[in-house]
Design a protein around this motif. Sequence first.
Motif, PDB file in Angstrom:
ATOM      1  N   VAL A  76       0.840  -1.203   0.000  1.00 39.45           N
ATOM      2  CA  VAL A  76       0.000   0.000   0.000  1.00 39.45           C
ATOM      3  C   VAL A  76       0.875   1.254   0.000  1.00 39.45           C
ATOM      4  CG1 VAL A  76      -1.614   1.360   1.399  1.00 39.45           C
ATOM      5  CG2 VAL A  76      -2.013  -1.082   1.054  1.00 39.45           C
ATOM      6  N   CYS A  79       2.079   2.013  -3.384  1.00 39.71           N
ATOM      7  CA  CYS A  79       1.083   1.912  -4.449  1.00 39.71           C
ATOM      8  C   CYS A  79       0.903   3.237  -5.198  1.00 39.71           C
ATOM      9  CB  CYS A  79      -0.263   1.485  -3.860  1.00 39.71           C
ATOM     10  SG  CYS A  79      -1.543   1.277  -5.103  1.00 39.71           S
ATOM     11  N   THR A  80       0.863   3.123  -6.496  1.00 39.99           N
ATOM     12  CA  THR A  80       0.528   4.271  -7.349  1.00 39.99           C
ATOM     13  C   THR A  80      -0.524   3.850  -8.369  1.00 39.99           C
ATOM     14  OG1 THR A  80       2.365   3.708  -8.812  1.00 39.99           O
ATOM     15  CG2 THR A  80       2.787   5.368  -7.118  1.00 39.99           C
ATOM     16  N   ALA A  81      -1.392   2.938  -7.950  1.00 45.52           N
ATOM     17  CA  ALA A  81      -2.331   2.346  -8.891  1.00 45.52           C
ATOM     18  C   ALA A  81      -3.389   3.319  -9.388  1.00 45.52           C
ATOM     19  CB  ALA A  81      -3.005   1.135  -8.255  1.00 45.52           C
ATOM     20  N   LEU A  84      -4.989   9.079  -7.012  1.00 46.41           N
ATOM     21  CA  LEU A  84      -5.089   9.674  -5.672  1.00 46.41           C
ATOM     22  C   LEU A  84      -3.725   9.802  -5.001  1.00 46.41           C
ATOM     23  CD1 LEU A  84      -8.307   8.024  -4.156  1.00 46.41           C
ATOM     24  CD2 LEU A  84      -8.038  10.268  -5.225  1.00 46.41           C
ATOM     25  N   VAL A 149     -10.542   3.572   0.493  1.00 46.07           N
ATOM     26  CA  VAL A 149      -9.343   3.977  -0.250  1.00 46.07           C
ATOM     27  C   VAL A 149      -8.302   4.470   0.747  1.00 46.07           C
ATOM     28  CG1 VAL A 149     -10.533   4.513  -2.399  1.00 46.07           C
ATOM     29  CG2 VAL A 149     -10.182   6.327  -0.706  1.00 46.07           C
ATOM     30  N   LYS A 150      -7.070   4.214   0.426  1.00 45.81           N
ATOM     31  CA  LYS A 150      -5.987   4.484   1.372  1.00 45.81           C
ATOM     32  C   LYS A 150      -5.299   5.828   1.138  1.00 45.81           C
ATOM     33  CE  LYS A 150      -6.815   0.218   2.546  1.00 45.81           C
ATOM     34  NZ  LYS A 150      -7.950  -0.020   3.452  1.00 45.81           N
ATOM     35  N   CYS A 151      -5.701   6.538   0.094  1.00 47.36           N
ATOM     36  CA  CYS A 151      -5.120   7.849  -0.176  1.00 47.36           C
ATOM     37  C   CYS A 151      -6.220   8.905  -0.161  1.00 47.36           C
ATOM     38  CB  CYS A 151      -4.437   7.870  -1.543  1.00 47.36           C
ATOM     39  SG  CYS A 151      -3.045   6.729  -1.662  1.00 47.36           S
ATOM     40  N   GLN A 166      -9.760   0.127  -7.793  1.00 51.32           N
ATOM     41  CA  GLN A 166      -8.313  -0.113  -7.729  1.00 51.32           C
ATOM     42  C   GLN A 166      -7.861  -0.481  -6.323  1.00 51.32           C
ATOM     43  OE1 GLN A 166      -6.040  -0.353  -9.924  1.00 51.32           O
ATOM     44  NE2 GLN A 166      -6.649   0.754 -11.766  1.00 51.32           N
ATOM     45  N   TYR A 170      -6.985  -4.239  -1.380  1.00 51.41           N
ATOM     46  CA  TYR A 170      -6.296  -4.038  -0.102  1.00 51.41           C
ATOM     47  C   TYR A 170      -7.264  -4.227   1.062  1.00 51.41           C
ATOM     48  CZ  TYR A 170      -2.595  -1.880  -2.920  1.00 51.41           C
ATOM     49  OH  TYR A 170      -1.615  -1.645  -3.836  1.00 51.41           O
TER      50      TYR A 170
END
Length: 251
Positions: A76, A79-81, A84, A149-151, A166, A170
């Motif tokens: 995570v 991540c740059t998927a 965000l 979402v983590k961002c 995306q 996670y």
Amino acid sequence: MNRDEAILRELNLYPQWVRRAAAPVAAEPAVVAPIAVAELDPVASRAEQPAPVAEPGVSTADNCADLGWAELKARVQSCTACALRAGCKQTVFGVGDEQADWLFVGEGPGADEDERGEPFVGQAGQLLDNMLMAIRLKRGKSVYITNVVKCRPPGNRAPEAAEIRQCLPYLQRQIQLVRPKVIVALGKTAALALLGVDATLGSLRGKVHDCQGTPLIITYHPAYLLRTPADKAKAWQDLCLAVSTMNGLVD
Ligand code: SF4
């Protein structure tokens, strides 16, 4: 005044909130399907702003189903998927007891969370802590808290469907690792992401859903409750349903 009344008064709920009997359980088919979020939570969302200009990287959310905690956190973090990541300071993975009985899932990090790298640390986080206290829970003590979402979405807008899609692997892996007994979705975005359906929050509340074999209760996002305190009474009903669901589980 007893302890419960004191807690509810602190929440500005007493005597509005009254513990009630649980609503009838309506089991629903287990679904963690590819998300089809056509409508994001208007109540838990903040002001809409344009997404940041960024070059999405390779999707590193793929193939995380076998990862342990350390590998998942590292994945995570790097991540740059989706776009965000370009607009936030850091990823916000989750916090709490990694073997918790309770999992609370919100929408995405806000400004305070982005700054500190922990979910629900602003005003909404304080309300969530008070909601936990009202049902005798405490952050970090058999409670794990994370977001869909983590961002941080720019301008604290709601995450878009593609961003949720995306990031969802996670969250799904976090659920597998925590193996909670009960999941509480905070807001429509979390509810739709976990259920893989499109529906109104009102139609999803008051039932026990199934998420990867775990009971899922749906309630309002604390940020929405801060803006709409009249609905705290409904949130209290949802929390009571979550407690009665937990209490009714057979080990
Ligand atoms: Fe990756 Fe999720 Fe951040 Fe998008 S929001 S960059 S999928 S961690």
